[in-house]
Design a protein around this motif. Structure first.
Motif, PDB file in Angstrom:
ATOM      1  N   VAL A 100       0.902  -1.239  -0.107  1.00 26.86           N
ATOM      2  CA  VAL A 100       0.020  -0.005  -0.204  1.00 26.86           C
ATOM      3  C   VAL A 100       1.035   1.081   0.088  1.00 26.86           C
ATOM      4  O   VAL A 100       1.849   1.299   0.829  1.00 26.86           O
ATOM      5  CB  VAL A 100      -0.785   0.083   1.197  1.00 26.86           C
ATOM      6  CG1 VAL A 100      -1.737   1.315   1.265  1.00 26.86           C
ATOM      7  CG2 VAL A 100      -1.853  -1.200   1.272  1.00 26.86           C
ATOM      8  N   ASP A 145      -1.746   8.966  -9.541  1.00 29.59           N
ATOM      9  CA  ASP A 145      -2.237   7.443  -9.044  1.00 29.59           C
ATOM     10  C   ASP A 145      -0.834   6.909  -8.410  1.00 29.59           C
ATOM     11  O   ASP A 145      -0.570   5.594  -8.487  1.00 29.59           O
ATOM     12  CB  ASP A 145      -2.491   6.563 -10.211  1.00 29.59           C
ATOM     13  CG  ASP A 145      -3.629   7.091 -10.923  1.00 29.59           C
ATOM     14  OD1 ASP A 145      -4.375   7.492 -10.259  1.00 29.59           O
ATOM     15  OD2 ASP A 145      -3.808   6.735 -12.177  1.00 29.59           O
ATOM     16  N   ASP A 148      -2.195   4.732  -2.995  1.00 33.95           N
ATOM     17  CA  ASP A 148      -3.417   4.109  -2.756  1.00 33.95           C
ATOM     18  C   ASP A 148      -4.385   4.699  -1.895  1.00 33.95           C
ATOM     19  O   ASP A 148      -5.526   4.867  -2.249  1.00 33.95           O
ATOM     20  CB  ASP A 148      -3.276   2.600  -2.519  1.00 33.95           C
ATOM     21  CG  ASP A 148      -2.202   1.763  -3.572  1.00 33.95           C
ATOM     22  OD1 ASP A 148      -2.665   1.703  -4.565  1.00 33.95           O
ATOM     23  OD2 ASP A 148      -1.029   1.634  -2.855  1.00 33.95           O
ATOM     24  N   VAL A 149      -3.814   5.238  -0.671  1.00 30.28           N
ATOM     25  CA  VAL A 149      -4.563   6.017   0.092  1.00 30.28           C
ATOM     26  C   VAL A 149      -3.989   7.034   0.580  1.00 30.28           C
ATOM     27  O   VAL A 149      -2.496   7.152   0.476  1.00 30.28           O
ATOM     28  CB  VAL A 149      -4.876   5.055   1.453  1.00 30.28           C
ATOM     29  CG1 VAL A 149      -5.561   5.738   2.336  1.00 30.28           C
ATOM     30  CG2 VAL A 149      -5.156   3.789   0.854  1.00 30.28           C
ATOM     31  N   THR A 279      -9.425   7.340  -0.351  1.00 38.40           N
ATOM     32  CA  THR A 279      -8.975   6.296  -1.180  1.00 38.40           C
ATOM     33  C   THR A 279      -9.347   6.326  -2.594  1.00 38.40           C
ATOM     34  O   THR A 279     -10.552   6.783  -3.240  1.00 38.40           O
ATOM     35  CB  THR A 279      -9.818   5.094  -0.517  1.00 38.40           C
ATOM     36  OG1 THR A 279      -9.819   4.892   0.703  1.00 38.40           O
ATOM     37  CG2 THR A 279      -9.485   3.662  -1.195  1.00 38.40           C
ATOM     38  N   ARG A 280      -8.308   6.024  -3.569  1.00 39.81           N
ATOM     39  CA  ARG A 280      -8.547   6.176  -4.853  1.00 39.81           C
ATOM     40  C   ARG A 280      -9.788   5.446  -5.308  1.00 39.81           C
ATOM     41  O   ARG A 280     -10.031   4.209  -5.173  1.00 39.81           O
ATOM     42  CB  ARG A 280      -7.076   5.899  -5.490  1.00 39.81           C
ATOM     43  CG  ARG A 280      -6.877   6.417  -6.856  1.00 39.81           C
ATOM     44  CD  ARG A 280      -5.451   5.814  -7.176  1.00 39.81           C
ATOM     45  NE  ARG A 280      -5.252   4.266  -7.250  1.00 39.81           N
ATOM     46  CZ  ARG A 280      -3.999   3.680  -7.179  1.00 39.81           C
ATOM     47  NH1 ARG A 280      -3.253   4.577  -7.484  1.00 39.81           N
ATOM     48  NH2 ARG A 280      -3.912   2.509  -7.271  1.00 39.81           N
ATOM     49  N   PRO A 285      -8.900   0.541  -6.173  1.00 38.59           N
ATOM     50  CA  PRO A 285      -7.830   0.075  -5.289  1.00 38.59           C
ATOM     51  C   PRO A 285      -7.703  -1.356  -5.058  1.00 38.59           C
ATOM     52  O   PRO A 285      -8.648  -2.135  -5.111  1.00 38.59           O
ATOM     53  CB  PRO A 285      -8.595   0.670  -3.869  1.00 38.59           C
ATOM     54  CG  PRO A 285      -9.903   0.824  -3.985  1.00 38.59           C
ATOM     55  CD  PRO A 285     -10.047   0.968  -5.562  1.00 38.59           C
ATOM     56  N   SER A 286      -6.418  -1.754  -4.627  1.00 38.18           N
ATOM     57  CA  SER A 286      -6.272  -3.021  -4.322  1.00 38.18           C
ATOM     58  C   SER A 286      -6.983  -3.506  -3.179  1.00 38.18           C
ATOM     59  O   SER A 286      -7.400  -2.876  -2.162  1.00 38.18           O
ATOM     60  CB  SER A 286      -4.808  -3.236  -4.297  1.00 38.18           C
ATOM     61  OG  SER A 286      -4.237  -2.868  -3.217  1.00 38.18           O
ATOM     62  N   ALA A 289      -5.150  -2.236  -0.283  1.00 40.67           N
ATOM     63  CA  ALA A 289      -5.486  -0.780   0.082  1.00 40.67           C
ATOM     64  C   ALA A 289      -6.638  -0.878   0.692  1.00 40.67           C
ATOM     65  O   ALA A 289      -6.803  -0.014   1.772  1.00 40.67           O
ATOM     66  CB  ALA A 289      -5.314  -0.116  -1.161  1.00 40.67           C
ATOM     67  N   ARG A 293      -7.515   0.799   4.270  1.00 41.21           N
ATOM     68  CA  ARG A 293      -8.629   1.713   4.684  1.00 41.21           C
ATOM     69  C   ARG A 293      -9.344   1.255   5.770  1.00 41.21           C
ATOM     70  O   ARG A 293      -9.799   2.243   6.674  1.00 41.21           O
ATOM     71  CB  ARG A 293      -9.156   1.852   3.512  1.00 41.21           C
ATOM     72  CG  ARG A 293     -10.420   3.072   3.557  1.00 41.21           C
ATOM     73  CD  ARG A 293     -11.458   3.088   2.597  1.00 41.21           C
ATOM     74  NE  ARG A 293     -12.250   1.761   2.387  1.00 41.21           N
ATOM     75  CZ  ARG A 293     -12.796   1.154   1.584  1.00 41.21           C
ATOM     76  NH1 ARG A 293     -13.360   1.966   0.535  1.00 41.21           N
ATOM     77  NH2 ARG A 293     -13.665   0.256   1.936  1.00 41.21           N
TER      78      ARG A 293
END
Length: 307
Positions: A100, A145, A148-149, A279-280, A285-286, A289, A293
């Protein structure tokens, strides 16, 4: 030199099972195939190696030769690696491993490491990269990008992110101990006009907040503002008597607690804003991620510092 590019797991498993069971028929039972199928795999493997794999003339005809022992070790290593890969794939699917990228505005560096440390204790296989920058740098990273957070005050309106409120973000007016206004419970705008205000760079969330407050407080009168690069520089400068500052209470809570700084009571202070977790959204997000979160949000009440 043998060419192992055509080596298959089936060949290695057939060989290992034959050594373990001591016979082709036993290996066939273990693998759920016919003995001729095992014999075929062994023959292909010996042709690939170019040397015998078993001591066929001894008391134990399926005892491995020295070369066979090397392949047996390879077969065992392969099974361990395959099992480990399967575990990691399952963990990735479940979001229990991975990485992350966490971008945090500079004021948040006094908070974020505690959350990351708690997360690492709960999920040691997820690697969190913590990057600190000013507001413009973190927003630019979100645009590219790179994160991720992210954690900041005002979420940017032009980037598609999902936001969650983390907690209060109070801002106070700090001064050195013994300041002329210490103990004054009726500090007026006229008292502050004489002060030198130490502030972050233009565009900083704290700087914008300070300028808006002073504009309301002073009715448009100018204040003496000196720009400094970091919160640490501002704190040290205030302690040295170079001026006062409106700053995040999170950045100086230890100095306030220890008496190295004081907070001056001014009507309208503390200014209380909010911390947000971003959070994207695109790209999605993966799982790691999302795990990060969700952990951050679930633990915010327990980990959020009391100021």
């Amino acid at each position: 030199m043998p060419d192992f590019r055509g080596l298959t797991r089936r060949q290695l498993r057939a060989f290992a099972a034959t050594v373990e069971r001591g016979s082709v028929s036993g290996a066939a039972i273990t693998m759920g195939v016919t003995p001729p199928a095992i014999s075929t795999q062994l023959k292909l493997l010996e042709e690939m190696v170019g040397a015998p794999l078993f001591h066929r003339d001894g008391p134990h005809p399926f005892a491995p030769t020295e070369i066979g022992a090397e392949l047996l070790g390879l077969a065992q290593d392969f099974e361990r690696l395959a099992a480990r890969a399967g575990e990691r794939v399952d963990a990735l699917i479940a979001g229990a491993t991975g990485s992350v990228a966490f971008g945090v505005v500079s004021t948040g560096k006094y908070l974020a490491p505690y959350f990351v440390a708690a997360f690492n204790r709960a999920f040691p296989d997820i690697r969190v990269t913590l990057e600190i920058g000013n507001r413009e740098e973190i927003i630019a990273g979100l645009e590219r990008d790179e994160y991720d957070v992210a954690m900041m005050g005002r979420p940017p309106a032009h980037i598609r992110v999902e936001t969650a409120t983390l907690g209060d973000h109070p801002h106070v007016l700090i001064a050195p101990p013994g300041h002329r206004l210490q103990g004054d419970n009726q500090i007026l705008a006229e008292d502050l006009v004489e002060e030198r205000f130490l502030a972050r760079e233009p565009g900083s969330g704290t700087r914008i907040l300070m300028e808006r407050f002073l504009a309301r407080l002073g009715g448009g009168r100018p204040f003496n503002v000196v720009e400094m690069g970091t919160n640490e520089t501002i704190k040290q400068s205030v302690m040295a008597g170079l001026g006062v500052a409106i700053i995040s209470a999170h950045t100086c809570r230890m100095e306030l607690k220890d008496g190295h700084l004081i907070s001056l009571p001014v009507t309208g202070l503390p200014l209380v804003r909010q911390w947000f977790l971003l959070t994207r959204v695109d790209p999605a997000p993966s799982r790691a991620a999302l795990k990060f979160r969700d952990f951050f949000i679930a633990k915010r009440a327990a980990l959020w510092p009391k100021v």
